[in-house]
Design an enzyme around this catalytic site. Sequence first.
Site, PDB file in Angstrom:
ATOM      1  N   ASP A  13      13.752  23.625  -9.018  1.00  0.00           N
ATOM      2  CA  ASP A  13      14.888  24.289  -9.674  1.00  0.00           C
ATOM      3  C   ASP A  13      16.136  24.324  -8.802  1.00  0.00           C
ATOM      4  OD1 ASP A  13      13.177  24.789 -11.818  1.00  0.00           O
ATOM      5  OD2 ASP A  13      12.485  26.658 -10.910  1.00  0.00           O
ATOM      6  N   LYS A  16      18.485  19.720  -9.692  1.00  0.00           N
ATOM      7  CA  LYS A  16      18.353  18.251  -9.691  1.00  0.00           C
ATOM      8  C   LYS A  16      18.968  17.649 -10.952  1.00  0.00           C
ATOM      9  CE  LYS A  16      13.891  18.823  -9.381  1.00  0.00           C
ATOM     10  NZ  LYS A  16      13.797  20.258  -9.064  1.00  0.00           N
ATOM     11  N   GLY A  40      11.801  21.592 -15.763  1.00  0.00           N
ATOM     12  CA  GLY A  40      12.827  22.065 -16.683  1.00  0.00           C
ATOM     13  C   GLY A  40      14.157  21.793 -16.005  1.00  0.00           C
ATOM     14  N   HIS A  41      14.872  20.796 -16.477  1.00  0.00           N
ATOM     15  CA  HIS A  41      16.134  20.398 -15.846  1.00  0.00           C
ATOM     16  C   HIS A  41      17.276  20.760 -16.791  1.00  0.00           C
ATOM     17  CE1 HIS A  41      13.900  17.213 -13.200  1.00  0.00           C
ATOM     18  NE2 HIS A  41      13.419  18.427 -13.067  1.00  0.00           N
ATOM     19  N   GLN A 222       9.984  18.806  -9.851  1.00  0.00           N
ATOM     20  CA  GLN A 222       9.399  19.686  -8.833  1.00  0.00           C
ATOM     21  C   GLN A 222      10.106  19.416  -7.495  1.00  0.00           C
ATOM     22  OE1 GLN A 222       6.790  17.893 -10.962  1.00  0.00           O
ATOM     23  NE2 GLN A 222       7.574  19.502 -12.254  1.00  0.00           N
TER      24      GLN A 222
HETATM   25  P1  GDP Z   1      16.222  21.563 -11.692  1.00  0.00           P
HETATM   26  O1  GDP Z   1      14.862  21.843 -12.214  1.00  0.00           O
HETATM   27  O2  GDP Z   1      16.232  21.215 -10.243  1.00  0.00           O
HETATM   28  O3  GDP Z   1      16.981  20.550 -12.508  1.00  0.00           O
HETATM   29  O4  GDP Z   1      17.024  22.941 -11.800  1.00  0.00           O
HETATM   30  P2  GDP Z   1      17.000  23.966 -13.066  1.00  0.00           P
HETATM   31  O5  GDP Z   1      17.821  23.397 -14.148  1.00  0.00           O
HETATM   32  O6  GDP Z   1      15.621  24.383 -13.381  1.00  0.00           O
HETATM   33  O7  GDP Z   1      17.665  25.249 -12.398  1.00  0.00           O
HETATM   34  C1  GDP Z   1      18.953  25.207 -11.861  1.00  0.00           C
HETATM   35  C2  GDP Z   1      19.824  26.230 -12.618  1.00  0.00           C
HETATM   36  O8  GDP Z   1      21.012  26.438 -11.915  1.00  0.00           O
HETATM   37  C3  GDP Z   1      20.226  25.755 -13.997  1.00  0.00           C
HETATM   38  O9  GDP Z   1      20.331  26.863 -14.843  1.00  0.00           O
HETATM   39  C4  GDP Z   1      21.603  25.127 -13.755  1.00  0.00           C
HETATM   40  O10 GDP Z   1      22.445  25.194 -14.905  1.00  0.00           O
HETATM   41  C5  GDP Z   1      22.141  26.021 -12.676  1.00  0.00           C
HETATM   42  N1  GDP Z   1      23.037  25.361 -11.712  1.00  0.00           N
HETATM   43  C6  GDP Z   1      22.966  24.117 -11.182  1.00  0.00           C
HETATM   44  N2  GDP Z   1      23.909  23.943 -10.233  1.00  0.00           N
HETATM   45  C7  GDP Z   1      24.577  25.119 -10.140  1.00  0.00           C
HETATM   46  C8  GDP Z   1      25.638  25.583  -9.315  1.00  0.00           C
HETATM   47  O11 GDP Z   1      26.161  24.895  -8.443  1.00  0.00           O
HETATM   48  N3  GDP Z   1      26.054  26.883  -9.514  1.00  0.00           N
HETATM   49  C9  GDP Z   1      25.477  27.687 -10.453  1.00  0.00           C
HETATM   50  N4  GDP Z   1      25.921  28.940 -10.564  1.00  0.00           N
HETATM   51  N5  GDP Z   1      24.482  27.271 -11.245  1.00  0.00           N
HETATM   52  C10 GDP Z   1      24.026  26.010 -11.081  1.00  0.00           C
HETATM   53  P1  IMO Z   2      11.544  21.480 -11.752  1.00  0.00           P
HETATM   54  O1  IMO Z   2      11.431  19.986 -11.964  1.00  0.00           O
HETATM   55  C1  IMO Z   2       9.825  25.097 -10.067  1.00  0.00           C
HETATM   56  C2  IMO Z   2       5.445  25.281  -9.814  1.00  0.00           C
HETATM   57  C3  IMO Z   2       4.719  26.286 -10.667  1.00  0.00           C
HETATM   58  C4  IMO Z   2       3.521  26.581  -9.782  1.00  0.00           C
HETATM   59  C5  IMO Z   2       3.219  25.218  -9.185  1.00  0.00           C
HETATM   60  C6  IMO Z   2       2.121  24.464  -9.907  1.00  0.00           C
HETATM   61  O2  IMO Z   2      12.206  22.189 -12.882  1.00  0.00           O
HETATM   62  O3  IMO Z   2      12.112  21.784 -10.415  1.00  0.00           O
HETATM   63  P2  IMO Z   2       2.049  23.143 -12.221  1.00  0.00           P
HETATM   64  O4  IMO Z   2       2.262  23.622 -13.612  1.00  0.00           O
HETATM   65  O5  IMO Z   2       2.936  22.040 -11.802  1.00  0.00           O
HETATM   66  O6  IMO Z   2       0.598  22.835 -11.941  1.00  0.00           O
HETATM   67  O7  IMO Z   2       2.394  24.440 -11.296  1.00  0.00           O
HETATM   68  O8  IMO Z   2       4.423  24.490  -9.241  1.00  0.00           O
HETATM   69  N1  IMO Z   2       6.347  24.361 -10.551  1.00  0.00           N
HETATM   70  C7  IMO Z   2       7.681  24.428 -10.514  1.00  0.00           C
HETATM   71  N2  IMO Z   2       8.499  25.325  -9.927  1.00  0.00           N
HETATM   72  N3  IMO Z   2      10.338  24.039 -10.718  1.00  0.00           N
HETATM   73  C8  IMO Z   2       9.535  23.114 -11.285  1.00  0.00           C
HETATM   74  O9  IMO Z   2      10.014  21.975 -11.829  1.00  0.00           O
HETATM   75  C9  IMO Z   2       8.134  23.310 -11.243  1.00  0.00           C
HETATM   76  N4  IMO Z   2       7.069  22.638 -11.713  1.00  0.00           N
HETATM   77  C10 IMO Z   2       5.989  23.288 -11.268  1.00  0.00           C
HETATM   78  O10 IMO Z   2       5.516  27.429 -10.893  1.00  0.00           O
HETATM   79  O11 IMO Z   2       3.908  27.417  -8.723  1.00  0.00           O
HETATM   80 MG    MG Z   3      13.805  23.378 -13.159  1.00  0.00          MG
END
Ligand code: GDP
Ligand code: IMO
Ligand code: MG
Length: 424
Positions: A13, A16, A40-41, A222
Site C-alpha cells: 500500500d 504503487k 488493491g491499487h 504487495q
Molecule cells: P498500492 O497498493 O501500493 O497501490 O497502494 P494503495 O492504493 O493500496 O494505497 C495507497 C493510498 O494512498 C491510496 O488511497 C492512494 O490514493 C493514496 N496515495 C498515493 N499516493 C499518495 C500521496 O502522495 N499522498 C496522499 N495523501 N495519498 C496518496
Molecule cells: P498491495 O498490492 C498490504 C498482507 C495481508 C497479510 C499478508 C498475507 O495493495 O500493496 P495474503 O492474503 O496475501 O495471504 O495475506 O499480506 N497483504 C497486503 N498488505 N497491501 C497488499 O497489497 C497486501 N496483500 C497482502 O494483510 O498480512
Molecule cells: Mg494496496
Amino acid sequence: MPATVIVGAQWGDEGKGKIVDLLAQHSDLVCRYQGGPNAGHTIVVGDETYKIRALPTGIVRGKPCVIGNGCVVDPEVLIGELDEFERRGRSTDEVYLSGNAHLIMPWHVAIDGASERRLGKLAIGTTRRGIGPCYADKAMRLGIRVQDILDPKILRQKIAVALAEKNLWLERVYESEPFRLETVAAQYESYAQRLRPYVTDTSLYVDNALRDGKSVLLEGAQATLLDLDHGTYPFVTSSNPVAANAATGVGIGPGRIDRVVGVAKAYVTRVGEGPFPTEIQGPDQERVRELGHEYGTVTGRSRRCGWLDLVALRYAVRVNGIDQLALTKLDVLSHFPELPVCTRYRLRDGAETSDFPVHQSDFHAAEPVYETLPGWDEALDGCATVSDLPDAARRYAEFVERALDVEIALIGTGAERASVLTRA
Ligand code: GDP
Ligand code: IMO
Ligand code: MG
C-alpha cells in the site's frame, strides 16, 4: 527505459498503483507479475477513484495490460473488473492473460478463511482471498491453471481430482462444507466463456514488445517485507513481490530489466499481523491513520501506522536492487512538529545495527533508534516542483536519500494523479 519494475519497498500500500499510473503515460505495456486479488491499487483521477485488484493499473491509461504467469487469478474478481472498465467505456481488448497463471478456486478461499480461524491468535491476518492455498497447490502441482479453461473436459477432470482431496480436508480437518463438482464445474465453465479470448502466450507477447523497442512496466503487488523469501515470514504473502521475480513472473530473462523503482511511503503502514518495530505508540498512530486515510483497499481493515524505518528500507534497496525511489504521501506528515526516523535497530544484546536482522527473533525484539527531524507546517498541495517544498520537507527527503544512497526521483504530495513532484 525498456523494462522497469515498480516494487513495494515496505509492507504494501505504498502507492504503487499511483506511480505505475504516472509512468504508464510513457510506457507501451503494463504487466502484473505476481499476487492476485489480495492487491488493491488505487488511482484517483479528478473525482473518479479506481481500486484495482486483478488488472494491471495501466488499464486506466488505456495501455495494453498483461497478467503474467506468476499471478493467481480469481475469475470472478477479474471478470468483475473487466465488466466495470467496459461499463466505464474502456476497451479491454488489449488485456492479455497468461495461460500459465493459476486459478483461485472456491476451496482456496474457504481454506484460507478456515486456516486463519484455526490459527486463532497465531493468525497471519491474510486478506482471505485464497492466495496462500492457491500458491500452495501450485507448488504441490495440484493447481488448476488459466489454460485449463480452454478445454471443458480437462477443466472438469482437474476440478474432480482437486475436489477429491480438498473436500476431505474441508470436512475432516476444517469441519466445513464440501464443494459439489457440478456446481463448481458449471461456475468455472461460465467464467471460461468470458475469459477465453484474453488467454495469450504472454511471455512471447512481452518478449516481442521488448524486441520491438517498446517500453514495459512490471507492476509489483504487495511488497518486499511481505515477500515469501525475503519478508517477515510467516507474516508474509505466498508469492515473491521482489523485483527479480518480475522476470520469472512474466517469462522474460532477468537481463531485460533495466531499472527498478522502489515505492515507499514517507512513513510506514502494515495490514495484518506480524512484527513492526516502528509502529507508533500513542495518539500519533491514529493521527497518521486519519490523515493518510489508512484503511485497507481490499478488506477495509485499519492499517497499522509507523514512522519511517530506514533499516527496513535499506534492506528493500538491497534485495530488490532499487535504482530510484518514489517517496509517497509526504503530505500526510505536514503539521507534525517533529518527525522521528528510524536509522538503526537496538538488538537484545544492546548492540546497534543498520542492517536488517536475518533471524526472526532478533527482528521481533529489535527496538528502533530514532533521529528526530524537524517537521513543517505548510500543506504541500501548492507545490509544483521539489524546490517549492518547505525546507524541512525537502530536507526530510534528502535525509532519506543520503541514508540509503538512492535518488528519490518522485515525491507524492496527494492522492490525485497529478500530485507528484519529479526531481528533474
Ligand atoms: P498500492 O497498493 O501500493 O497501490 O497502494 P494503495 O492504493 O493500496 O494505497 C495507497 C493510498 O494512498 C491510496 O488511497 C492512494 O490514493 C493514496 N496515495 C498515493 N499516493 C499518495 C500521496 O502522495 N499522498 C496522499 N495523501 N495519498 C496518496
Ligand atoms: P498491495 O498490492 C498490504 C498482507 C495481508 C497479510 C499478508 C498475507 O495493495 O500493496 P495474503 O492474503 O496475501 O495471504 O495475506 O499480506 N497483504 C497486503 N498488505 N497491501 C497488499 O497489497 C497486501 N496483500 C497482502 O494483510 O498480512
Ligand atoms: Mg494496496
